[in-house]
Each structure stands twice: as structure tokens, then as C-alpha cells.
Design a protein around this motif. Structure first.
Motif, PDB file in Angstrom:
ATOM      1  N   LYS A 181      -6.312   0.795 -11.519  1.00 59.35           N
ATOM      2  CA  LYS A 181      -5.212   0.006 -11.857  1.00 59.35           C
ATOM      3  C   LYS A 181      -4.476  -0.520 -10.373  1.00 59.35           C
ATOM      4  CE  LYS A 181      -1.008  -0.776 -14.187  1.00 59.35           C
ATOM      5  NZ  LYS A 181       0.152  -0.514 -15.223  1.00 59.35           N
ATOM      6  N   LEU A 182      -4.068   0.637  -9.672  1.00 61.95           N
ATOM      7  CA  LEU A 182      -3.442   0.177  -8.419  1.00 61.95           C
ATOM      8  C   LEU A 182      -4.325  -0.492  -7.373  1.00 61.95           C
ATOM      9  CD1 LEU A 182      -0.870   3.324  -8.302  1.00 61.95           C
ATOM     10  CD2 LEU A 182      -0.364   1.022  -9.200  1.00 61.95           C
ATOM     11  N   ALA A 209      -0.116  -5.618  12.623  1.00 60.77           N
ATOM     12  CA  ALA A 209      -0.029  -6.561  11.256  1.00 60.77           C
ATOM     13  C   ALA A 209       1.599  -7.088  11.283  1.00 60.77           C
ATOM     14  CB  ALA A 209      -0.448  -5.718  10.298  1.00 60.77           C
ATOM     15  N   ALA A 210       1.378  -8.350  10.880  1.00 60.00           N
ATOM     16  CA  ALA A 210       2.690  -9.026  10.620  1.00 60.00           C
ATOM     17  C   ALA A 210       3.005  -9.317   9.123  1.00 60.00           C
ATOM     18  CB  ALA A 210       3.092 -10.316  11.123  1.00 60.00           C
ATOM     19  N   TYR A 211       3.627  -8.070   8.447  1.00 62.91           N
ATOM     20  CA  TYR A 211       3.572  -8.087   7.017  1.00 62.91           C
ATOM     21  C   TYR A 211       4.449  -9.106   6.426  1.00 62.91           C
ATOM     22  CZ  TYR A 211       0.415  -4.056   7.495  1.00 62.91           C
ATOM     23  OH  TYR A 211      -0.423  -3.119   7.876  1.00 62.91           O
ATOM     24  N   PHE A 217      -6.027  -5.031  -3.987  1.00 66.95           N
ATOM     25  CA  PHE A 217      -6.993  -6.117  -3.789  1.00 66.95           C
ATOM     26  C   PHE A 217      -6.514  -7.734  -3.571  1.00 66.95           C
ATOM     27  CE2 PHE A 217     -10.532  -3.153  -5.045  1.00 66.95           C
ATOM     28  CZ  PHE A 217     -10.899  -2.656  -3.835  1.00 66.95           C
ATOM     29  N   LYS A 218      -5.435  -7.841  -4.490  1.00 64.71           N
ATOM     30  CA  LYS A 218      -4.975  -8.993  -4.830  1.00 64.71           C
ATOM     31  C   LYS A 218      -3.735  -9.188  -3.939  1.00 64.71           C
ATOM     32  CE  LYS A 218      -6.031  -8.932  -9.803  1.00 64.71           C
ATOM     33  NZ  LYS A 218      -5.691  -8.901 -11.114  1.00 64.71           N
ATOM     34  N   SER A 219      -3.051  -8.298  -3.111  1.00 63.35           N
ATOM     35  CA  SER A 219      -1.969  -8.578  -2.226  1.00 63.35           C
ATOM     36  C   SER A 219      -2.328  -9.173  -0.923  1.00 63.35           C
ATOM     37  CB  SER A 219      -1.390  -6.936  -2.177  1.00 63.35           C
ATOM     38  OG  SER A 219      -0.227  -7.001  -1.136  1.00 63.35           O
ATOM     39  N   VAL A 220      -1.404 -10.093  -0.788  1.00 60.40           N
ATOM     40  CA  VAL A 220      -1.548 -10.588   0.507  1.00 60.40           C
ATOM     41  C   VAL A 220      -1.272  -9.695   1.583  1.00 60.40           C
ATOM     42  CG1 VAL A 220       1.096 -11.181   0.718  1.00 60.40           C
ATOM     43  CG2 VAL A 220      -0.397 -12.667   1.920  1.00 60.40           C
ATOM     44  N   SER A 235       0.882  -1.115  -0.130  1.00 63.32           N
ATOM     45  CA  SER A 235      -0.181  -0.082   0.015  1.00 63.32           C
ATOM     46  C   SER A 235       0.708   1.128  -0.181  1.00 63.32           C
ATOM     47  CB  SER A 235      -0.969  -0.024   1.213  1.00 63.32           C
ATOM     48  OG  SER A 235      -1.671   1.432   1.321  1.00 63.32           O
ATOM     49  N   VAL A 236       1.996   1.238   0.882  1.00 61.16           N
ATOM     50  CA  VAL A 236       2.786   2.337   0.794  1.00 61.16           C
ATOM     51  C   VAL A 236       3.659   2.644  -0.661  1.00 61.16           C
ATOM     52  CG1 VAL A 236       4.901   3.377   2.013  1.00 61.16           C
ATOM     53  CG2 VAL A 236       3.141   2.518   3.314  1.00 61.16           C
TER      54      VAL A 236
END
Length: 266
Positions: free
Chosen positions: A234-235, A258-260, A240-243, A209-210
Motif C-alpha cells: 500500500k505504501l 534533489a529539490a523536493y 509511486f504516485k508521489s511527485v 519516503s521518510v
């Protein structure tokens, strides 16, 4: 053995990039340009790093271009200056590449911040400075124009008349004044502390996101409305698809940190 012009130290999720010519107030020569570009390119592929701190060893951030050292090899200077088929030449790339990195870059400024140093700092996403640091778009002193990519962020950060005045006169201003005109983000006695406090907040968010937000905001500053809205869609679809988006959502719902995973966006 010759000391490296640029030192990169990675501590956990933070990369510290140091200009390392303290005896020359970190004046920029051709070798320093090459090493800074190489450092940025290496960080671009490091998906575990969450932020970059750009700073100078010794008494100053950067006192500008070291003309004596840089112009010893005039043929090499000419090669650096010519863009050829590329969009930017090497003098410009050394400052613009930091905006292209998919992670936040924070310049920490003290002492002198002149000419190439101002343009390098302007290429960062945030600029924390000591109140008594001295800033100057110094090219005017030598009968030149700012030509290392800085005029693009100058226009983003400052009013047109302030850009004109500082670029045409080369006058020196304090770190406090740099904040007032928009050239710096914040003036504090311990700018590295302020930088790290900001990084603490940034790493609480998804690295994807950053990175995507940085790309979106820079791209939309000069694009058309249609292109801006298209890039937003687009971004957002990519997010939406990012883990890491899933991790952020679950952590927010559970009201837990959060543990990214490592950044996936590039």
C-alpha cells in the motif's frame, strides 16, 4: 504574563521544540502536557518541516513528572488519566504522538532524564544524549509503573531483562550506559550537533519516503506477516504516485541534489 511551558521555533526545515520550565528542570505538569500535544499537532499539519528536535531549556532535558504542580487539580488529573473511547489518555498521548508524526523526531538529552522525561525521549525516533546525562525510569521510586506510553518503545529499544531491571528498580544510568542498553541512540559531547548531522542526511531524501518509511517500520513491529506485507504494498503504491519520488529518481539519475516539494504523505 506566564511563560509558555513549550516553545516551538521553526528554522527553515527544522522545528525546535523546547520544554520550557528550566527552574523546575522541565518537570512535567498538566499545562506542559497540553502544550506539548498542541505543538505536535501543529507540526503534523506543517508539510514544509522535515524534522523535529525535542529538547529542554536550562540544565536538564526533563526531570520527570512534577507531582506537586500536576496534582493540584485532582479532577483534571482524573480527566487526563481516563482514556474513554480514545485509545490513549493524555498522559500517554504526550509521548506517543511523536511517533505518529509523519516526520523524524530527535530527542536531544542532557542533565536529568527521569520518569516522564525518559518516556518522552523514548517516544522520539532517535535519542542523542551527553555521556554524563542521568537517565532513570523513576516511577519505581514512587511505587508506580511507567504509564505514559513508554513501555511500548522500551520493548522495541531494549532487551526484556534490561527493561525489567530499569523499570523495577528505577536505578540511574549514564547517557553512555543508556546507549549500551539501547535506550539512547548515541552518546556525544554535543548531541545537538549529532542531531543536526543526521537531519542533513534525512533531508537529502524524499519527505514522503521518510514519512512512509517511519509509518511502515513502526506499524510492522507488532503486526502479522500478512498485514506487514499488505502495508508495504500500500505504501509503495502511494510512493509511486508521489511527485517527490519522481524528483528523487531524476536527481539520482542526474547525480544532482534533489529539490523536493513539500511533503504530500500524511
Amino acid at each position: 504574563m506566564t511563560e509558555p511551558r513549550v516553545i516551538t521555533e521553526i528554522d527553515g526545515q527544522i522545528a525546535y521544540v523546547w520544554l520550557n520550565r528550566p527552574d523546575k528542570l522541565n518537570g512535567v505538569d498538566l499545562e506542559l502536557i497540553e502544550e506539548l500535544i498542541a505543538a505536535a499537532e501543529a507540526l503534523k499539519s506543517n508539510r514544509d518541516v522535515r524534522a523535529v528536535v525535542l529538547q529542554g531549556k536550562g540544565r536538564s532535558f526533563c526531570a520527570g513528572l512534577d507531582f506537586g504542580a500536576a496534582f493540584k487539580d485532582k479532577k483534571k488529573v482524573a480527566r487526563f488519566f481516563l482514556a474513554g473511547p480514545r485509545l490513549v489518555n493524555k498522559f500517554q498521548k504526550v509521548t506517543t504522538i511523536w511517533r505518529d508524526l509523519p516526520l523524524p523526531v530527535i530527542a536531544v538529552v542532557h542533565g536529568h532524564c527521569y520518569g516522564a522525561g525518559v518516556q518522552l525521549a523514548a517516544g522520539a525516533d532517535f535519542r542523542f544524549t551527553t555521556p554524563d546525562a542521568t537517565w532513570s525510569i523513576l516511577e519505581a521510586k514512587w511505587g508506580l509503573v511507567p504509564d505514559m506510553g513508554g513501555t511500548v518503545p522500551f520493548g522495541d529499544q531494549m532487551k526484556a531483562d534490561d527493561v525489567m531491571r530499569l523499570s523495577m528498580t528505577g536505578e540511574q544510568i549514564t547517557g553512555t550506559r543508556a546507549v549500551e542498553v539501547g535506550l539512547a541512540t548515541e552518546a556525544v559531547d554535543e548531541p545537538i550537533k549529532a542531531a543536526l548531522e543526521l537531519i542533513e542526511k534525512l533531508v537529502e531524501r524524499s519527505p514522503d519516503s521518510v514519512a512512509a518509511t517511519k509509518k511502515l517500520l513502526y506499524a510492522n513491529r507488532r503486526g502479522s506477516l500478512r498485514a506487514a506485507l499488505r502495508l508495504e504494498r500500500k505504501l509503495q503504491a502511494t510512493m509511486f504516485k508521489s511527485v517527490n519520488t519522481k524528483i528523487a529518481r531524476e536527481a539520482a539519475t542526474a547525480k544532482q541534489p534533489a529539490a523536493y516539494k513539500p511533503r504530500t504523505f500524511k
